[in-house]
Write a protein that holds these residues in place. Sequence first.
Motif, PDB file in Angstrom:
ATOM      1  N   ALA A 216      43.411 -17.599  44.760  1.00 31.06           N
ATOM      2  CA  ALA A 216      44.572 -18.270  45.352  1.00 31.06           C
ATOM      3  C   ALA A 216      44.146 -19.126  46.547  1.00 31.06           C
TER       4      ALA A 216
ATOM      5  N   THR B  69      52.229 -20.890  35.653  1.00 31.03           N
ATOM      6  CA  THR B  69      53.101 -21.869  36.288  1.00 31.03           C
ATOM      7  C   THR B  69      53.904 -22.580  35.206  1.00 31.03           C
TER       8      THR B  69
ATOM      9  N   ASP C 258      42.698  -7.251  43.132  1.00 32.88           N
ATOM     10  CA  ASP C 258      43.564  -7.927  44.096  1.00 32.88           C
ATOM     11  C   ASP C 258      42.748  -8.852  44.983  1.00 32.88           C
TER      12      ASP C 258
ATOM     13  N   LYS D 196      42.022 -11.993  42.998  1.00 33.15           N
ATOM     14  CA  LYS D 196      43.207 -12.844  42.896  1.00 33.15           C
ATOM     15  C   LYS D 196      43.461 -13.596  44.197  1.00 33.15           C
ATOM     16  N   GLU D 197      43.293 -12.899  45.327  1.00 32.45           N
ATOM     17  CA  GLU D 197      43.508 -13.529  46.630  1.00 32.45           C
ATOM     18  C   GLU D 197      42.488 -14.630  46.882  1.00 32.45           C
TER      19      GLU D 197
ATOM     20  N   LYS E 261      50.688 -17.728  44.508  1.00 31.58           N
ATOM     21  CA  LYS E 261      50.901 -16.288  44.637  1.00 31.58           C
ATOM     22  C   LYS E 261      49.833 -15.539  43.848  1.00 31.58           C
ATOM     23  N   PRO E 262      49.200 -14.536  44.465  1.00 36.98           N
ATOM     24  CA  PRO E 262      48.199 -13.755  43.729  1.00 36.98           C
ATOM     25  C   PRO E 262      48.753 -13.093  42.468  1.00 36.98           C
ATOM     26  N   GLU E 263      50.046 -12.781  42.454  1.00 36.50           N
ATOM     27  CA  GLU E 263      50.617 -12.140  41.263  1.00 36.50           C
ATOM     28  C   GLU E 263      50.753 -13.116  40.091  1.00 36.50           C
ATOM     29  N   ASP E 264      50.622 -14.420  40.355  1.00 38.65           N
ATOM     30  CA  ASP E 264      50.649 -15.422  39.288  1.00 38.65           C
ATOM     31  C   ASP E 264      49.242 -15.757  38.783  1.00 38.65           C
TER      32      ASP E 264
ATOM     33  N   GLU F 177      50.660 -23.310  48.285  1.00 39.66           N
ATOM     34  CA  GLU F 177      50.503 -21.864  48.149  1.00 39.66           C
ATOM     35  C   GLU F 177      50.535 -21.440  46.677  1.00 39.66           C
TER      36      GLU F 177
ATOM     37  N   LYS G  41      44.610 -23.119  46.820  1.00 40.07           N
ATOM     38  CA  LYS G  41      45.302 -23.691  47.974  1.00 40.07           C
ATOM     39  C   LYS G  41      44.442 -24.768  48.626  1.00 40.07           C
TER      40      LYS G  41
END
Length: 90
Positions: free
Chosen positions: A28, A55, A21, A24-25, A40-43, A38, A32
């Motif tokens: 992201a 995407t 996590d 991913k953050e 999303k970390p889940e993407d 923005e 950005k």
Amino acid sequence: MPWDKIDKFLERFTVIKPSKDWAKEEIAKVLKQVFNMEFKPEDIEFRNGTVFVKTSNAVLKNEIFMRKNQILELLKQKFSKHPPFDIRVG
């Protein structure tokens, strides 16, 4: 000496990997920074040295492809030990 035992015990924690996590953050945040939008970390996935970005936006896919080297350089600064070497968009 008791300090030797404590030192050996604490050595275990010097190689703890950050969570997925966190990775991913951080990815992201870099995206950005580059695109000023923005993500999303889940993407985002980070496996085996490859960043996968989900995407359906065709323009964004092309922009990521065109700025791939710039993104990888920024990620190399964040992930100094195990930086990503490729980005795939789908």
